[in-house]
Design an enzyme around this catalytic site. Structure first.
Site, PDB file in Angstrom:
ATOM      1  N   TYR A 647      -7.575  -0.255   4.440  1.00 20.03           N
ATOM      2  CA  TYR A 647      -8.264   0.777   3.699  1.00 20.03           C
ATOM      3  C   TYR A 647      -9.201   0.200   2.646  1.00 20.03           C
ATOM      4  O   TYR A 647     -10.193   0.813   2.282  1.00 20.03           O
ATOM      5  CB  TYR A 647      -7.195   1.629   2.996  1.00 20.03           C
ATOM      6  CG  TYR A 647      -7.681   2.852   2.300  1.00 20.03           C
ATOM      7  CD1 TYR A 647      -7.793   4.044   2.999  1.00 20.03           C
ATOM      8  CD2 TYR A 647      -8.001   2.830   0.945  1.00 20.03           C
ATOM      9  CE1 TYR A 647      -8.216   5.183   2.360  1.00 20.03           C
ATOM     10  CE2 TYR A 647      -8.422   3.963   0.310  1.00 20.03           C
ATOM     11  CZ  TYR A 647      -8.529   5.146   1.011  1.00 20.03           C
ATOM     12  OH  TYR A 647      -8.945   6.273   0.376  1.00 20.03           O
ATOM     13  N   GLY A 648      -8.872  -0.968   2.164  1.00 16.11           N
ATOM     14  CA  GLY A 648      -9.687  -1.559   1.122  1.00 16.11           C
ATOM     15  C   GLY A 648      -8.872  -2.554   0.338  1.00 16.11           C
ATOM     16  O   GLY A 648      -7.906  -3.116   0.856  1.00 16.11           O
ATOM     17  N   LYS A 649      -9.274  -2.771  -0.906  1.00 19.04           N
ATOM     18  CA  LYS A 649      -8.591  -3.797  -1.693  1.00 19.04           C
ATOM     19  C   LYS A 649      -7.804  -3.186  -2.844  1.00 19.04           C
ATOM     20  O   LYS A 649      -8.066  -2.079  -3.272  1.00 19.04           O
ATOM     21  CB  LYS A 649      -9.613  -4.779  -2.238  1.00 19.04           C
ATOM     22  CG  LYS A 649     -10.157  -5.662  -1.129  1.00 19.04           C
ATOM     23  CD  LYS A 649     -11.091  -6.726  -1.634  1.00 19.04           C
ATOM     24  CE  LYS A 649     -11.417  -7.673  -0.471  1.00 19.04           C
ATOM     25  NZ  LYS A 649     -12.610  -8.442  -0.708  1.00 19.04           N
ATOM     26  N   ASP A 760       5.646   5.966   6.299  1.00 18.14           N
ATOM     27  CA  ASP A 760       5.557   4.514   6.419  1.00 18.14           C
ATOM     28  C   ASP A 760       6.529   3.835   5.465  1.00 18.14           C
ATOM     29  O   ASP A 760       6.163   2.947   4.702  1.00 18.14           O
ATOM     30  CB  ASP A 760       4.114   4.062   6.165  1.00 18.14           C
ATOM     31  CG  ASP A 760       3.843   2.679   6.761  1.00 18.14           C
ATOM     32  OD1 ASP A 760       4.681   2.217   7.576  1.00 18.14           O
ATOM     33  OD2 ASP A 760       2.836   2.056   6.403  1.00 18.14           O
TER      34      ASP A 760
END
Ligand code: NAG
Ligand code: NAG
Length: 960
Positions: A647-649, A760
């Site tokens: 998704y990103g950092k 999750d």
């Protein structure tokens, strides 16, 4: 009088709206209006007055101007099905498949649609009972209610549908027995035209009624797998000569298999595995067409290798695990021309394994684990994988290849290769490269084959033939399809369905129209498409298509008012009528305007620079400007980077007030729609619990989307279990962590408003604070997102989760419940016991523990798999009870798993036995655990922390 005025007005209204022009019947209009009122997201061109004349998407009409078909697959409709649907009295076809947002009951009034021939609602969210009124749909030939949440019994009245050819009620929650006729009560034995009984994946009980079968029944597929059927297999089944596929596996069937089953010479697939069948191993000599046979895990009498092993020339797959076969395997078995897979684990096969020199190329696997083979001379050049682990020949010290289980044979995912596209061709905006080298938004979903006749899932040519058949079928039916690609994950799911991802690419434009999607959806939902024969019975589960031009940016032109033409109206009602029309019109205008403005800018008038709240409705979080975040992360410097994911950092930052925070920054292309983002932060801001990572705020500024969380100092549970943090987790700490995490998940399920299913749960998503309090992280972020290019290599089901923790039932049905989290939590409990990642060197911790389990022994015989710290624990009984709970959590069927409150309660009890005070769940003060912050290693320097792992699909194994 009043009635007369009403009618008069209605007639006039219809006329004013122009309906009369080509829709002859006011009832159709009323019925459609009712549907629209019950739904969000019906096609935007369902507007204006004439469903027939002006081409409402998904609707077609007969020559008499009556609506005769409604097909609306995969277009994201949500809401309930209005009972006034029965006004559409000429309706022949109703297909609402793959709209998971359609919930509530199937209205009983559906029974009034006397002309209905096809009723198809595959993969919606229907619940409640199947209305018995369905039994009055005398013309019905095709009934597919599979993959919903229907409960209760199969209505006996379905027996009245003497024209029914297809009956699919699989993958629901149906209970009770299979109804058969008795006196004047109808039953399924009266379905004399039925070729397909697909009842698998329910909770049906009782006997398989002998009355159900007769020599006149034209049945081809009998699928009763994965139910709770008891009693013996009726011998009347042997009368149904037309049968090609029988699946009775995963039931509680007992007794001997009737001899006359052998008469069924057209059977290609026979699954009787995982029952309690006894008596002699069935004699299948006369099943000349048999391709696939699985009789595993029954209690047949001990027997020598039966002669039919050698006489069945079409056999591709011989699966006979734990069936009491003894003696040597004859060499001629391996020269059967079609053979692909031989699985004879856990039998009493002994002597020498001689595979001869006639192995065919197709033979891919000979799995003879846990037998008594003591000699084997491999021949050069064979390609099959041979597994002899657990035989005397593999006694200690033997390192031959056949004495190890290879790890990656089942989790390769691949896509049929594209034609040679130029290497620099890259798609943007979430478009995907088609096999013909065009960037487009495909319609995706999965094809699920319930009993393929082959077992060599690695053979590309098999899938190529499927691909070709799909293309041919689309062309034949003039669908706007350019090409298709199949995503192959050669693993079967928990009930042995072969699941293949499917991308269907549009021709002409880079996207499909709604008409295109619903037509393709219908072709697949109603089995117009016939796959090549070897694939056997299937169903398709489509994803919602999210790339209609009006959804991906092109200005959607509302065709709102142009058909509203005030024509000559009638006498006395005119004034009243005008008022009604004006009212309706104004109301709808307002509604549409409101929806439209909500879509384009959910933050509306809200000033992101103020903390004043407004839209969005935050409880507890605040908004940050981009500048603020930039400053507190030192301009997103790499030294502040503490993790990254699909998704990103993730960055660490220090707010002006000194608070440490973790900032998740969505990268370009991973951002959600503004509306979704707003919903997300509203949801997250409402979550407050000491065992759940708290949201500090968010940033929605300068096109960025960031979530700001409290910083949790001791990193992930996984890091501590694998020794990365140096924190020693003794048994009492593990219990406390389990309790804390359990309480966090319990809170999300039962106390958060609205309830949240995490999707999750894993040790990477459980964080430990300075007092080793467990905090659950990364929830609520796993909504289905538009497919990005990264997803190309995975199955395109919407199942989210992480391999190893993923609930097999959820994977199979795609129906998410709290019990899927319970499964994952059970896996985390096993991790706490073993300190092993769930899948390690091809071994799955759930299976390992189940196989080693022996309750009569100390520590349940699990000492070899337990972490030594746990095994040396002194509190007697606590480990065993913990194992008991964990194993209940990982039960295959969700209904058998406890809910989180039971889990929490039981962990509290265990802590009591162990002499720990569960109300004091924090482990200890920070000064009495070892190894905190060894060196400069930041506990957050784990790439999967805050991993936004919602994008993981089951195909993406950790052991990759
Ligand atoms: C199995 O069935 C075949 C033919 O159907 C028959 O010839 C054979 O004798 C049977 N074998 C046994 C062991 O009963
Ligand atoms: C295999 O087992 C059978 C008994 O099940 C026995 O009679 C036979 O001698 C064994 N053969 C070998 C080669 O050990």
């Amino acid at each position: 009088m009043c009635w007369a005025i009403r009618l008069c007005c209605l007639v006039a209204l219809v006329r004013v709206l122009g309906v009369v022009a080509s829709t002859n019947n006011i009832d159709d209009y009323v019925g459609l209006r009712a549907l629209m009122d019950g739904w969000d997201n019906f096609p935007p061109n369902w507007d204006g007055a004439d469903p027939c004349g002006s081409g409402w998407e998904g609707i077609s009409c007969n020559n008499g101007g009556r609506v005769d078909s409604i097909t609306l697959a995969s277009i994201n409709i949500s809401g309930q099905l209005a009972s006034d649907i029965d006004k559409l009295s000429d309706l022949k076809i109703l297909d609402l498949s793959y709209n998971t947002g359609i919930t509530g009951e199937l209205p009983s009034s559906i029974g009034n649609l006397k002309n209905l021939t096809s009723l198809i609602v595959v993969g919606c969210g229907f619940s409640g009972q199947i209305p018995p009124s369905i039994g009055s749909l005398q013309k019905l030939v095709y009934l597919s209610l599979n993959l919903n949440n229907f409960i209760g019994e199969i209505p006996a009245s379905i027996g009245n549908l003497s024209n029914l050819f297809w009956l699919d009620i699989a993958d629901n929650k149906l209970t009770g027995s299979i109804p058969v006729s008795k006196g004047s009560t109808p039953g399924l034995d009266m379905l004399v035209s039925a070729k397909h009984f697909h009842f698998g994946g329910n909770q049906l009980s009782g006997q398989i009624p002998p009355q159900l079968f007769s020599s006149k029944l034209p049945l081809k597929h009998l699928l009763l797998e994965n139910n709770r059927l008891t009693g013996s297999i009726p011998s009347s089944l042997g009368l149904v000569q037309t049968l090609e596929v029988i699946r009775l596996d995963k039931n509680l069937l007992s007794g001997a298999v009737p001899d006359n089953l052998n008469n069924l010479s057209n059977i290609q697939e026979l699954y009787l595995a995982n029952n309690k069948l006894t008596g002699p191993l069935p004699n299948l000599t006369a099943m000349h067409s048999l391709n696939y046979v699985d009789l595993s895990n029954n209690t047949f009498e001990e027997t020598d290798v039966p002669p039919w092993f050698l006489s069945l020339q079409s056999l591709t797959s011989l699966i006979m695990e734990n069936t009491h076969i003894k003696g040597e395997l004859p060499v001629s078995l391996f020269s059967l021309a079609q053979l692909q897979t031989v699985v004879l684990r856990k039998n009493h096969i002994n002597g020498t394994l001689n595979i001869g020199s006639n192995l065919n190329d197709q033979l891919k696997l000979i799995d003879l684990q846990n037998n008594f083979i003591d000699a084997f001379s491999p021949r050069a050049g064979y390609t099959a994988e041979i597994i002899l682990v657990g035989n005397p020949i593999c006694n200690e010290g033997i390192t031959e290849e056949y004495c190890t289980v290879s790890q990656n044979r089942s989790d390769d995912t691949y896509e049929l290769p594209n034609k040679d596209c130029p290497a620099d061709l890259k798609c943007s905006n979430g478009e995907i490269l088609s096999p013909t080298c065009k960037c487009a938004y495909p319609y995706s979903g999965s094809l699920r084959f319930r009993a393929p006749s082959f077992s060599d899932y690695g053979s590309t040519s098999t899938y190529e033939s499927l691909e070709a058949a799909l293309i041919e079928s689309f062309k034949l039916h003039e669908q706007p399809v350019d090409s298709v690609s199949i995503l192959v994950n050669p693993m079967k799911n928990a009930v042995g369905y072969l699941v293949l991802g499917l991308h269907i690419f549009p021709s002409d434009q880079p996207y499909f129209t709604r008409t295109g999607i619903v037509e393709i959806g219908f072709m697949l939902s109603n089995q117009t498409f016939k796959p090549p024969h070897e694939f056997g019975p299937f169903f398709f589960k489509g994803d919602v298509y999210q790339y209609f031009p009006d959804l991906i940016g092109d200005k959607h032109k509302s065709s709102l008012s142009k058909e509203v033409i005030i024509g000559a109206a009638v006498g006395a009602c005119l004034l009243l009528l005008l008022l009604v029309v004006a009212g309706v019109y104004a109301f709808r205008q307002k509604k549409i305007a409101k929806t439209a403005s909500k879509r384009s800018d959910p933050f509306g008038s809200w000033d992101p620079n103020s903390d004043s709240g407004g839209v969005p409705q935050l409880k507890g979080g605040r908004s940050f400007t981009f500048e603020e975040i930039k400053k507190c992360t030192n301009n997103f410097s790499t030294t502040n980077e503490i993790g990254s994911g699909g998704y990103g950092k993730v960055y660490r930052g220090t707010l002006v007030n000194g608070q440490l925070v973790a900032i998740k920054r969505a990268q370009q292309g991973s951002t959600q729609g503004a509306m979704e983002f707003k919903t997300e932060i509203e949801l997250l801001s409402r979550v407050h619990h000491k065992n759940v990572v708290g949201l500090v705020g968010f940033c929605f500024d300068k096109g960025e989307q960031m979530l700001i969380y409290e910083y949790v100092t001791n990193g992930t549970l996984k890091d501590s279990l694998t020794g990365k943090t140096g924190i020693r987790l003794d048994w009492s700490r593990r219990l406390r962590i389990a309790l804390g995490a359990g309480r966090g998940v319990h809170y999300l399920h039962e106390q958060a408003n609205p309830p949240i299913i995490h999707r999750d749960i894993k040790s990477n998503n459980i964080l430990l604070d300075e007092r080793l309090n467990a905090k659950v992280a990364d929830f609520g972020l796993s909504k289905s997102k538009p497919m990005s290019e990264q997803d190309k290599s995975h199955l395109t089901t919407q199942v989210k989760g992480t391999m190893g923790y993923l609930d097999p039932e959820y994977y199979m049905t795609q129906q998410l419940t709290e019990k899927s989290d319970v499964y994952s939590f059970g896996v985390v409990m096993l991790e706490l016991l073993t300190s092993r990642t769930p899948i390690m060197k091809g071994k799955y911790v759930v299976r390992e523990v189940k196989e080693a389990l022996d309750k009569s022994k100390n520590l349940y015989n699990l000492e070899p798999v337990l972490d030594p710290i746990v095994a040396s624990n002194v509190a007697p009984g606590s480990v065993e009870r913990f194992v008991d709970v964990a194993l209940r959590c990982v039960q295959e069927s969700g209904v058998n798993r406890p809910n989180m409150s039971e889990v929490v309660k039981e962990i509290e009890n265990i802590m009591d036995i162990a002499g720990l005070n569960p109300s004091n769940e924090s482990a200890s003060t920070s000064d009495n655990y070892e190894g905190i912050s060894k060196g400069s290693k930041d506990p957050y320097a784990n790439e999967s922390l805050f991993s936004y792992s919602g994008d993981y699909s089951p195909a993406k194994s950790e052991s990759k």
